[in-house]
Design an enzyme around this catalytic site. Structure first.
Site, PDB file in Angstrom:
ATOM      1  N   LYS A  76       3.275  -0.661  13.314  1.00 22.72           N
ATOM      2  CA  LYS A  76       1.936  -0.324  13.650  1.00 22.72           C
ATOM      3  C   LYS A  76       1.111  -1.532  12.891  1.00 22.72           C
ATOM      4  CE  LYS A  76       1.722   3.612  11.539  1.00 22.72           C
ATOM      5  NZ  LYS A  76       3.224   3.965  11.261  1.00 22.72           N
ATOM      6  N   THR A  77       1.463  -2.101  11.543  1.00 23.30           N
ATOM      7  CA  THR A  77       0.792  -3.141  11.066  1.00 23.30           C
ATOM      8  C   THR A  77       1.089  -4.541  11.885  1.00 23.30           C
ATOM      9  OG1 THR A  77       0.941  -2.205   8.901  1.00 23.30           O
ATOM     10  CG2 THR A  77       0.596  -4.747   8.763  1.00 23.30           C
ATOM     11  N   ASP A 121      -5.481   0.945   7.960  1.00 21.50           N
ATOM     12  CA  ASP A 121      -3.994   1.756   7.827  1.00 21.50           C
ATOM     13  C   ASP A 121      -4.531   3.065   6.984  1.00 21.50           C
ATOM     14  OD1 ASP A 121      -1.400   2.100   8.034  1.00 21.50           O
ATOM     15  OD2 ASP A 121      -0.777   0.888   6.444  1.00 21.50           O
ATOM     16  N   THR A 170       0.060   8.052  10.257  1.00 24.02           N
ATOM     17  CA  THR A 170       1.576   8.649  10.087  1.00 24.02           C
ATOM     18  C   THR A 170       1.235  10.072  10.351  1.00 24.02           C
ATOM     19  OG1 THR A 170       1.323   9.161   7.911  1.00 24.02           O
ATOM     20  CG2 THR A 170       2.488   7.253   8.510  1.00 24.02           C
ATOM     21  N   ARG A 229      12.134  -1.349   9.754  1.00 22.87           N
ATOM     22  CA  ARG A 229      12.001  -1.607   8.342  1.00 22.87           C
ATOM     23  C   ARG A 229      13.160  -1.400   7.486  1.00 22.87           C
ATOM     24  NH1 ARG A 229       7.042   0.850   6.048  1.00 22.87           N
ATOM     25  NH2 ARG A 229       6.043  -1.075   6.799  1.00 22.87           N
TER      26      ARG A 229
END
Length: 356
Positions: A76-77, A121, A170, A229
């Site tokens: 997302k980032t 975020d 999230t 990640r």
């Protein structure tokens, strides 16, 4: 104590936890793709977002506000930074927990440049007064700044330059409908398939100057829980093992041996995951058992078991949450190499599974 903070801290300590620690953040900055063409996976999201950005550029306008939802570690980032790069605009990064007052948000909004991308975020953790200010800012590019207190307070309208808000969450269900409705484009990030993660591992290995064979990349991808990640984090740990214990080349055997040292099994389960399953199977015969009882048996906080371990176990089909408690599935018995009790194999476990 804030449950989010508790579970975030627990997740950061795990090699297969989705939360980013400082090392992850430093490495991700170097590994992040710079445009949509480099971004791997999320095919539908990339196609839709490409149309949104191209249309905005053709009109000479700022892009619509974008809401990205999905589990941590899915990109997302990275997508927010790509949006800014594709639009040729600067990006401002902050988070919901950092905005506790409407004044905090007003200070950020009033300093934005025209066309700038504001990445927010964990937007669902923003304070309610800031949320209400954001409604007007997103829709009318204006905020009312309150000066003074009580009956003498005055609202001063402040015009804002057009900007693009990219919100990431999230927990999309925690966003109030008025806020969700103000986003022009909403996308849900899905977990990655192993083949996509293999491409992620190969790309990262190339950028990190790591020698890796296709079967080594496949081994790492298969244990990465569908999350880039985690794949990048496992790659770094396997790289360390290969440099110390071997000649630096990552093969399937080296990857498997390295991840065995770090207690990440072939399905991506770590010590906490297996501890929950072993307690459920060996101590409680596969369940049903209450969450608090299960947490005590594992020696962890209730929130840690519920928020950190269970989501992946449920997604993998190894555990079910039922009205009567937690229940192990046949796949859990098979994964740990245990034989289920006769009652479970005869169908008792199936009855519990559906809460009958």
């Amino acid at each position: 104590m804030n449950w989010d903070d508790t579970t975030d801290a627990a997740a950061e300590e795990r090699l297969v936890g989705p939360a980013a620690d400082r090392e992850d953040q430093a490495v991700e900055a170097a590994l992040r793709p710079k445009d949509l063409g480099e971004f791997i996976g999320q095919e539908k999201v990339r196609e839709q977002l490409d149309l949104v950005l191209r249309a905005a550029r053709a009109r000479g306008a700022t892009a619509d506000h974008v809401l990205l939802s999905g589990a941590p570690g899915l990109g997302k980032t990275t997508l927010s930074m790509i949006i800014a790069a594709e639009m040729g605009a600067p990006i401002r990064i902050t988070s919901g927990p950092a905005i506790q007052h409407a004044g905090d948000l007003a200070a950020i909004l009033s300093s934005l440049q025209e066309g700038e991308v504001l990445f927010l975020d964990e937007i669902h953790r923003m304070s309610r007064p800031a949320e209400e200010m954001l409604y007007m800012a997103m829709e009318d590019f204006r905020v009312d700044v309150i000066v003074g207190k009580g009956p003498g307070a005055t609202a001063i309208p402040l015009e804002l330059p057009p900007f693009t808000l990219v919100g990431a969450t999230t927990r999309a269900g925690l966003l109030p409908p008025p806020l969700r409705d103000r986003f022009g484009f909403t996308a849900h990030m899905e977990f990655y398939e192993p083949r996509e993660l293999e491409r992620v591992v190969h790309r990262s290995a190339n950028l990190l100057d790591v020698d890796i064979e296709p079967d080594g990349a496949a081994e790492i991808a298969g244990r990465s829980r569908g999350t880039p990640r985690i794949a990048n984090r496992l790659l770094r740990r396997v790289r360390d093992y290969a440099q110390v214990k071997a000649d630096g080349l990552i093969t399937r055997e080296i990857a498997a041996a390295a991840l065995a040292v770090y207690e990440v099994d072939a399905r991506g389960l770590d010590r906490l995951d297996r501890g929950v399953l072993e307690a459920l199977l060996k101590l409680f015969g596969g369940g049903p058992v209450g969450l608090s009882t299960l947490a005590v048996a594992v020696g962890e906080e209730r929130e840690t078991v519920e928020e950190v371990a269970e989501p992946f176990l449920v997604r993998e089909g190894l555990l079910a949450r039922t009205p009567r408690g937690r229940v192990a599935t046949p796949a859990a018995w098979a994964h740990l190499g245990l034989t289920p009790p006769r009652s479970a194999s005869a169908g008792g476990g199936q009855q519990d599974l559906f809460g009958a």
